[in-house]
Design a protein around this motif. Structure first.
Motif, PDB file in Angstrom:
ATOM      1  N   ALA A 146       3.195   6.222   2.488  1.00  0.00           N
ATOM      2  CA  ALA A 146       3.492   7.654   2.437  1.00  0.00           C
ATOM      3  C   ALA A 146       2.843   8.392   3.600  1.00  0.00           C
ATOM      4  O   ALA A 146       3.457   9.271   4.224  1.00  0.00           O
ATOM      5  CB  ALA A 146       3.034   8.246   1.105  1.00  0.00           C
ATOM      6  N   VAL A 147       1.609   8.028   3.918  1.00  0.00           N
ATOM      7  CA  VAL A 147       0.906   8.674   5.031  1.00  0.00           C
ATOM      8  C   VAL A 147       1.613   8.389   6.352  1.00  0.00           C
ATOM      9  O   VAL A 147       1.862   9.301   7.148  1.00  0.00           O
ATOM     10  CB  VAL A 147      -0.564   8.217   5.091  1.00  0.00           C
ATOM     11  CG1 VAL A 147      -1.219   8.626   6.400  1.00  0.00           C
ATOM     12  CG2 VAL A 147      -1.347   8.780   3.910  1.00  0.00           C
ATOM     13  N   ASP A 171       0.849  -1.186   0.000  1.00  0.00           N
ATOM     14  CA  ASP A 171       0.000   0.000   0.000  1.00  0.00           C
ATOM     15  C   ASP A 171       0.889   1.241   0.000  1.00  0.00           C
ATOM     16  O   ASP A 171       1.208   1.788   1.056  1.00  0.00           O
ATOM     17  CB  ASP A 171      -0.917  -0.035   1.230  1.00  0.00           C
ATOM     18  CG  ASP A 171      -1.843   1.146   1.341  1.00  0.00           C
ATOM     19  OD1 ASP A 171      -1.903   1.968   0.397  1.00  0.00           O
ATOM     20  OD2 ASP A 171      -2.519   1.264   2.381  1.00  0.00           O
ATOM     21  N   GLN A 187       0.326   4.336  -0.825  1.00  0.00           N
ATOM     22  CA  GLN A 187      -0.298   5.536  -0.259  1.00  0.00           C
ATOM     23  C   GLN A 187      -0.289   5.483   1.265  1.00  0.00           C
ATOM     24  O   GLN A 187       0.005   6.469   1.925  1.00  0.00           O
ATOM     25  CB  GLN A 187      -1.729   5.695  -0.769  1.00  0.00           C
ATOM     26  CG  GLN A 187      -1.801   6.088  -2.224  1.00  0.00           C
ATOM     27  CD  GLN A 187      -3.231   6.151  -2.715  1.00  0.00           C
ATOM     28  OE1 GLN A 187      -3.985   5.189  -2.564  1.00  0.00           O
ATOM     29  NE2 GLN A 187      -3.598   7.267  -3.292  1.00  0.00           N
ATOM     30  N   GLN A 222      -4.531   2.883   3.038  1.00  0.00           N
ATOM     31  CA  GLN A 222      -5.427   3.724   2.240  1.00  0.00           C
ATOM     32  C   GLN A 222      -6.484   2.842   1.598  1.00  0.00           C
ATOM     33  O   GLN A 222      -6.161   1.872   0.933  1.00  0.00           O
ATOM     34  CB  GLN A 222      -4.625   4.453   1.160  1.00  0.00           C
ATOM     35  CG  GLN A 222      -5.460   5.213   0.167  1.00  0.00           C
ATOM     36  CD  GLN A 222      -6.109   6.440   0.755  1.00  0.00           C
ATOM     37  OE1 GLN A 222      -5.493   7.153   1.531  1.00  0.00           O
ATOM     38  NE2 GLN A 222      -7.333   6.675   0.397  1.00  0.00           N
TER      39      GLN A 222
END
Length: 90
Positions: free
Chosen positions: A21-22, A16, A18, A39
């Protein structure tokens, strides 16, 4: 008018980017208490009238055949949005 909420998430074994990155950005913004993030997707389906068990069954079928990719995603929730609103306000 009723509304059904459908939530879809990547399967646990699927990477994942995303979410990665979060979770990398959170501590830089001062949110050090979070150790992971994923995400997903949320859909809101409107229906005429009330959300019945038959409507929820149809929404679940739509989620499994159209709204998600069953190879890499799981349908994790199909619910009446008014019930969700009641949970939030309680």
């Amino acid at each position: 008018m009723g509304r059904v909420v459908v939530e879809v998430m990547p399967k646990p074994e699927i990477l994942d980017p995303q979410g990665k990155a979060v979770v990398g950005a959170l501590p830089r913004l001062g949110f050090t208490q979070f150790t992971g993030a994923r995400q997903g997707k949320r859909f809101e389906l409107e229906v005429e009238g009330d959300v019945t068990p038959e409507v929820l069954d149809a929404a679940r079928e739509a989620a499994e055949t159209l709204l998600s990719n069953p190879v890499i995603e799981d349908v994790v929730r199909v619910a009446d949005a008014s019930a969700e609103a009641a949970e939030v306000s309680a």
